[in-house]
Structure formats: structure tokens, C-alpha cells
Scaffold this active site. Structure first.
Site, mmCIF file in Angstrom:
data_model
loop_
_atom_site.group_PDB
_atom_site.id
_atom_site.type_symbol
_atom_site.label_atom_id
_atom_site.label_comp_id
_atom_site.label_asym_id
_atom_site.label_seq_id
_atom_site.Cartn_x
_atom_site.Cartn_y
_atom_site.Cartn_z
ATOM 1 N N ILE A 1 -25.773 2.341 27.073
ATOM 2 C CA ILE A 1 -24.728 2.046 28.055
ATOM 3 C C ILE A 1 -23.771 3.208 28.268
ATOM 4 C CG2 ILE A 1 -24.786 -0.440 27.709
ATOM 5 C CD1 ILE A 1 -22.405 -0.185 25.841
ATOM 6 N N GLY A 2 -23.923 4.286 27.521
ATOM 7 C CA GLY A 2 -23.021 5.418 27.712
ATOM 8 C C GLY A 2 -23.423 6.602 26.876
ATOM 9 N N GLY B 1 -21.780 10.685 25.524
ATOM 10 C CA GLY B 1 -20.676 11.647 25.474
ATOM 11 C C GLY B 1 -21.156 12.956 24.898
ATOM 12 N N GLY B 2 -20.196 13.830 24.590
ATOM 13 C CA GLY B 2 -20.579 15.133 24.082
ATOM 14 C C GLY B 2 -21.236 15.083 22.723
ATOM 15 N N MET B 3 -20.770 14.166 21.853
ATOM 16 C CA MET B 3 -21.286 14.104 20.485
ATOM 17 C C MET B 3 -22.168 12.896 20.228
ATOM 18 S SD MET B 3 -18.022 15.117 18.108
ATOM 19 C CE MET B 3 -18.869 14.356 16.715
ATOM 20 N N VAL C 1 -23.863 5.702 23.177
ATOM 21 C CA VAL C 1 -23.395 4.339 22.905
ATOM 22 C C VAL C 1 -24.444 3.352 23.408
ATOM 23 C CG1 VAL C 1 -21.555 2.654 23.233
ATOM 24 C CG2 VAL C 1 -21.005 5.091 23.135
ATOM 25 N N LYS D 1 -22.092 3.087 18.450
ATOM 26 C CA LYS D 1 -21.986 4.512 18.779
ATOM 27 C C LYS D 1 -22.796 5.298 17.755
ATOM 28 C CE LYS D 1 -18.128 6.400 20.236
ATOM 29 N NZ LYS D 1 -16.775 7.013 20.312
ATOM 30 N N ASP E 1 -5.852 11.926 22.021
ATOM 31 C CA ASP E 1 -6.689 12.171 23.204
ATOM 32 C C ASP E 1 -6.554 11.014 24.196
ATOM 33 O OD1 ASP E 1 -8.420 13.562 24.828
ATOM 34 O OD2 ASP E 1 -10.235 12.836 23.851
#
Length: 678
Positions: free
Chosen positions: A18-19, A21-23, A26, A41, A135
Site C-alpha cells: 500500500i505504500g 518510501g526511501g527506506m 508498507v 512497515k 519531521d
């Protein structure tokens, strides 16, 4: 490697991705022990063998494991299995605040304040547990379908053993606090600054600071005054404007000192939005004596003797007489900083601080009036002299002004009108000849417009080149309005333009742009960084090459071009071929007699598209069956008839034996083609 269907930790069944990111990636998963859906995650495989990345990944879970609050995404579990490092979290069914802002251009004041309150409540819980997020940005704030706001992604958070932590890790530069940009201490007030920037974006649809590089933006956070959000949205009431300005003060000591203080003012602004109650600390006032409010005097008086109260009242009145030129600031008249700088120049504000010297106050007042009179006389004389010199110089032609400009005052007016924003909106810049990614960066990031992409097949420009905009360049439009950007599809581009090999010497300080087309977003960013370049704006766009789906399909500067180190490269991320939909005006006739059908027999009629979508399922004997279907996602389908009929009877003339007459279920199918929608 995580695969759909696998079970992690003997309980979490991976359902879908579902997602990303950089690292980490998910996944949506099902917790079979508690029979609930969760988000898992997972640290990306390429980072799982790097102890620094693994450590950073675990910090997130450790920081938030004990944090349970309705306005934070709660962490349920953490572990590693066969090289898979994972965090199990609450699954939020919704979208990020960033996408929500993009969808609505900007939010209403009431909605923005309500969201800010919920974010601040989540931060308050984190801060009370010694956790600084560091952040805060709209991308890390989720809004559920029920309207619940949750802070997520504590990926660079740290649990603070004291009130402050130090780190040179900086979050997204558009939202970072000045102290984070300097690489210094960051504490709860750093999160408040970032929330203030987020509130600014909710109210205006844009961030306050932009620049060509992250360093340039960071310097603006450190040095430049925050523009008032009212400049971009005049519907913002004074209380909300001053809340944003107080959150985003350069000095942490001038901001809200806790999330609880911020929440109190935000709630009050919902009740009395036009009341000027937010206490902004003026930088020039900090060293001056402050006049106590009635509430503060009353509270203090309870603890003072009668003699002390009399002395306090006399001292406060004496100070009030000297401080009255700051009343305009606190009474709600929103003066610019420069107004106070000019006032401080006129008033010699280096007044005595000894409160017992009230007997000489009248002499001091007279002295100040004399000083002010002298200064005003000098300024007036200088202005008169300047005007005389200006008139004399013009009459003698000493200033080089052209006759045309002198005779046509409208020329000067046109320069002023075209130089920037005015009441009629923002001037639309010319993006002709640029890539779509560059156009989005200029129109959306720099000017605050929304951008929609339109194909243009009639021009002769190269493919993926901007050929025009609507409204056109030079016209004006309101901030947040949509600009249509027409992109050449390359169909009429002349193929006779020969490609010439050009040998270009790379100067010192220059690097060659790598080819990132076909790479994932993460790989492309890494390739740019390794080449000494920077990631620019990444926009999503459709691309007919299905192999490029989810990958970079265009870059703003061509592969092999020599550019200066640190140059920003904009990119386009393919979402796949443009979606095509179809329609069908159904007029379905009954099966024929040849298909052993007699009128009046009930028939089950189904219409199913080739991608498995059922458009019609009914039982009827009334034909034709009519209907209109739109938005079909497949070009073809199948009509199926199922009915029970009696088979024909036949008699053998030799034996006289009769056969047939049995009840049989018939299944008849017809292929159908749908019409493509415009």
C-alpha cells in the site's frame, strides 16, 4: 523478500502493498491472532544488511512503542525474521494531508485549524513521553475516512532524556525549523515550527519558502521573515494569522513553548477568530519593560501588601506613559516590521530603566520631543533638497530617461503591473518548450497554481514538450487556480531533424547527467546524488509504455548533458498508460428459435466485461433488454443466456419411435464490443 500471501512472525499475513518510501515498504496485512487488519512497515532489502539503516529503523519502533494516542498511528509490534525487519502499526484507511491539500487547493480556516488541533494533540502526547518527531509535514499526517487526524512516521524521531536533543539529521527542508537547518538543538518547539509551516500550507495551498536547492530553502528558514499567510488568502482572521506567525518565529523562545499552549489558542480562534488575543513577542520589545495585563496585575496584587501595591501601580503607570507608541502593535493593527524599525529610529528608545527616577520623567519627555523635532527637521530638509535636485536633473536631462518614457506615463505603469502579484492574481510565467516536470515546478511549486496535463497532437514540437498553457503566459490567475498545460505527443514532430553528435568539453565543477529513465524513483534519486546532482520535482504522469509503469519515464535535462554540480533534475514518474473507458448502449434481443428458444420462456441474462466486471444479471422473458452502461474499463464483454426449454420431438418412420421432448438447460453466449469514451 516480502511476497503477497506470506506470513510474517507466525501471525501477520501480507495482503497487498500500500505504500513505499526511501527506506521501507508498507503492506496491508491481517493479524490472525487478533483478527484485525494492520500495516506492516518492512525495511527494504538493500538496507537490511546495513547496520546503520537497521538501527535507524528500530529507533522508530522504540521511540513510539509506548505511545498510545488517538492522534498518532500506534505501533503494535516490532521484529525481524529471516532478514526481514518489520514494524507492525495501526492501519489508517485514508489519505495523507498533503494529498488532501492538493485535492482541495487549500482548506477552509475552520477545517485547517481543526486539523492543526488534532496534530498538536498528537504531538503533545509524544512530547509528554519525551519523543520529538522532527519531521512534521503534511506527508506524515494521515486523515482517515472518518475525519480522524493521525501523526505518523516517527522515522527520525528520538526519545529525549532531557528537554532537548541534538542531531544533524534534517527532515523535509520546506518544513524544517531554523535550528534544525543549522544542525543544532531541536526540541518540542521545533515540531511546533514545522506544524506552523504545515498550517500555513493548509490555509494558502503553498509553502512559504521555495528555492532552487535545499540549501537555499534552508537559508530562507534561517534568515528571511515568514510571509504572512494573509498575503495569499485574505480570508484568514487575525487570530489564526498570528498563531501561524508565532509558531514560526525564528527564535524558539518566541514560539509557543508547548503544544498545550498552541492548542489553547487554536481552540480559542475557533470561537473568536477575529479577536486579537495572540501574544506575539516583538524582537525590539524583548529588552524593554513590558506593561502587565489587568489579569496579571490582579493575580500579582493578591500576593502584595498595600504599600507594595501602591508602588507597583505608580511604576506601571509611569512605564505605560513611555510605552504607548507600541500600543498599535498589540491592539491588532498589523504593522510591518519596518514600521517599528522606523519608529524606533524616530524615538530615542534607549530610555532609563530605573523606575524610581519618575521625578525626572517630564524632563526626559521634553528631551525626547526636542530630539524628535530635530530629527524630523533634518529629514524634511533632506527630502526638500532631494526633490529640488530631482526636478533640476530632469529638466537638464541628467538622468538619462528616454523621451518616450517621459511622454508616456503608462510605460512605467505597465512595468509595475507586470512585475509580480496584484489584486487581479499572479502573472502566469511562460513554460513553453519546457518539460512537464519543469512546468509543474515553475507553476505549482513557485507560483502556487494547480496544474493539469493535456495532450496536444496538432503541433510540430518534440514529444513531451510544453507547447502552450490555458490561461496563456502573461495572463493572470488567482493562487490555487488550475493551469492547463498542453504537451506535445510528438505525432507531428519532424523526423528530418538530424541528431548531431556534439563533443562538449566538461568544465571544472561540471558533471554529466546520468540516464535515470527506466529506474525506480529511489534508484533514480541515488543515481543523481552519486553523480553530484540533486533531485528536483517528481510528478506523476501517464505513459503509453507499460514497461515504464512505476518508473521514471522522463527527465528535465537529457542524459549526457554537462551541468554544474548540484543542479536539480526534475523527473516524471509513470503511472502507466492513460486510462481508457468505454460505454455500451444495450439492446439485447432474445435467443433465436434456432437456439431452441420460444417466446415467453424465462431467461437469465448476464453481461460481463472481459476484465470480470458484471454489468447486468437479471431473469426476464421480456425482450429486448435495454440499458446504458458507462465507465467500462474493458473494451469487450460477453452476454450469456441461460434458460430451460423442451427439445424438439422426432418420429422414426420405420419404427414409429418418438424421441425428444425432454427439458434441457441451454446456455447461449454472444460476444459484444463496447464503444470507447472520449
Amino acid at each position: 523478500m516480502v511476497k503477497i500471501g506470506m506470513v510474517i512472525g507466525d501471525r501477520y499475513e501480507v495482503l497487498e502493498k500500500i505504500g513505499t518510501g526511501g527506506m521501507s515498504d508498507v503492506y496491508k496485512a491481517k493479524d490472525h491472532k487478533l483478527n484485525r487488519l494492520v500495516a506492516v512497515k518492512v525495511l527494504k532489502q538493500e538496507f537490511s544488511e546495513n547496520e546503520n539503516f537497521v538501527s535507524k529503523f528500530r529507533v522508530e519502533a522504540q521511540s513510539t512503542a509506548g505511545l498510545l494516542h488517538p492522534n498518532t498511528v500506534n505501533v503494535y509490534d516490532v521484529g525481524d525474521e529471516d532478514g526481514i525487519n518489520y514494524i507492525v502499526m495501526e492501519l489508517v484507511d485514508g489519505i495523507t494531508l498533503k494529498k488532501y491539500i492538493e485535492k482541495k487547493s487549500r482548506l477552509s480556516v475552520k477545517e485547517a485549524v481543526s486539523i492543526a488541533i488534532q496534530v498538536a494533540m498528537g504531538l503533545e502526547a509524544a512530547h509528554n513521553n519525551g519523543i520529538i518527531h522532527r519531521d512534521i509535514k503534511p506527508q506524515n499526517i494521515m486523515i482517515s475516512k472518518e475525519g480522524k487526524v493521525k501523526v505518523t512516521d516517527f522515522g527520525i524521531a528520538k526519545a529525549a532524556t532531557s528537554n532537548t536533543i541534538t542531531s544533524n539529521v534534517m527532515g523535509s527542508v520546506h518544513y524544517t525549523s531554523p535550528e534544525q537547518a543549522r544542525g543544532g538543538y531541536s526540541d518540542a518547539k521545533s515540531d511546533i515550527y514545522s506544524l506552523g509551516i504545515t498550517l500555513f500550507e493548509m490555509l494558502t495551498g503553498r509553502v512559504p519558502f521555495n528555492g532552487d536547492t535545499t540549501v537555499a530553502i534552508a537559508i530562507k528558514h534561517i534568515q528571511e521573515d515568514l510571509p504572512s499567510p494573509v498575503e495569499y488568502n485574505d480570508e484568514i482572521p487575525i487570530s489564526v494569522e498570528k498563531i501561524v506567525l508565532k509558531c514560526c518565529q525564528k527564535s524558539p523562545d518566541r514560539r509557543y513553548q508547548s503544544a498545550a499552549e498552541l492548542i489553547a489558542d487554536l481552540k480559542r480562534s475557533l470561537i473568536t477568530p477575529d479577536k486579537d488575543f495572540v501574544n506575539l513577542v516583538d524582537p525590539d520589545e524583548e529588552g524593554a519593560t513590558r506593561v502587565a495585563s489587568e489579569e496579571e496585575v490582579a493575580e500579582t496584587s493578591e500576593r502584595l501588601s498595600d504599600t507594595e501595591q501602591m508602588r507597583l501601580k505608580a511604576d506601571v503607570m509611569g512605564e505605560y506613559d513611555e510605552d504607548d507608541h507600541y500600543d498599535d502593535y498589540n491592539s491588532g493593527r498589523r504593522k510591518k516590521r519596518s514600521d517599528y524599525d522606523e519608529m524606533d529610529d524616530l524615538y530615542d528608545y534607549d530610555r532609563p530603566r530605573n523606575r524610581n527616577r519618575r521625578s525626572s520623567s517630564s524632563n526626559q519627555g521634553s528631551s525626547k520631543i526636542e530630539k524628535m523635532t530635530i530629527i524630523m527637521a533634518i529629514i524634511s530638509a533632506a527630502l526638500v533638497g532631494f526633490i529640488v535636485l530631482l526636478l533640476l536633473g530632469r529638466s537638464l536631462g541628467l538622468f538619462g530617461a528616454s523621451d518616450e518614457a517621459s511622454e508616456d506615463p503608462s510605460a512605467a505603469q505597465s512595468v509595475t503591473a507586470d512585475s509580480g502579484d496584484n489584486a487581479d492574481g499572479i502573472q502566469i510565467p511562460d513554460v513553453t518548450g519546457k518539460t512537464y516536470a519543469e512546468a509543474v515546478s515553475i507553476l505549482q511549486d513557485d507560483k502556487g497554481f494547480k496544474v493539469s496535463k493535456e495532450a496536444d497532437s496538432k503541433n510540430t514540437a518534440a514529444k513531451d514538450t510544453v507547447v502552450s498553457t490555458s490561461p496563456s503566459a502573461g495572463e493572470r490567475a488567482k493562487s490555487g487556480s488550475t493551469i492547463k498545460v498542453y504537451i506535445s505527443d510528438g505525432s507531428n514532430h519532424s523526423a528530418s531533424a538530424a541528431t548531431t553528435e556534439v563533443s562538449t568539453a566538461i568544465s571544472e565543477g561540471q558533471v554529466t547527467v546520468p540516464n535515470v529513465i527506466g529506474m525506480t524513483e529511489e534508484d533514480a534519486v541515488i543515481a543523481l546524488v552519486e553523480a553530484g546532482l540533486q533531485q528536483g520535482t517528481i510528478v506523476q504522469t501517464s505513459n503509453e509504455d507499460a514497461n515504464l509503469t512505476g518508473k521514471i519515464c522522463a527527465q528535465s535535462i537529457a542524459f549526457g548533458t554537462p551541468v554544474s554540480e548540484g543542479t536539480k533534475i526534475n523527473m516524471e514518474l509513470s503511472t502507466g498508460p492513460a486510462s481508457v473507458t468505454y460505454s455500451y448502449n444495450a439492446d439485447i434481443s432474445a435467443p433465436t428459435e434456432g437456439e431452441n428458444y420460444n417466446y415467453g420462456i424465462p431467461v437469465k441474462v448476464t453481461l460481463v466485461t472481459s476484465d470480470g466486471t458484471t454489468l447486468l444479471s437479471t431473469t426476464t422473458s421480456d425482450f429486448p433488454v435495454q440499458g446504458t452502461y458507462k465507465g467500462i474499463t474493458a473494451p469487450t464483454g460477453t452476454i450469456t443466456f441461460v434458460y430451460t426449454a423442451t427439445t424438439p420431438t422426432t418420429t422414426n418412420p420405420d419404427t414409429g419411435e418418438t424421441t425428444g421432448g425432454d427439458s434441457v438447460e441451454y446456455t447461449v453466449t454472444r460476444a459484444v464490443t463496447f464503444t470507447q469514451e472520449n
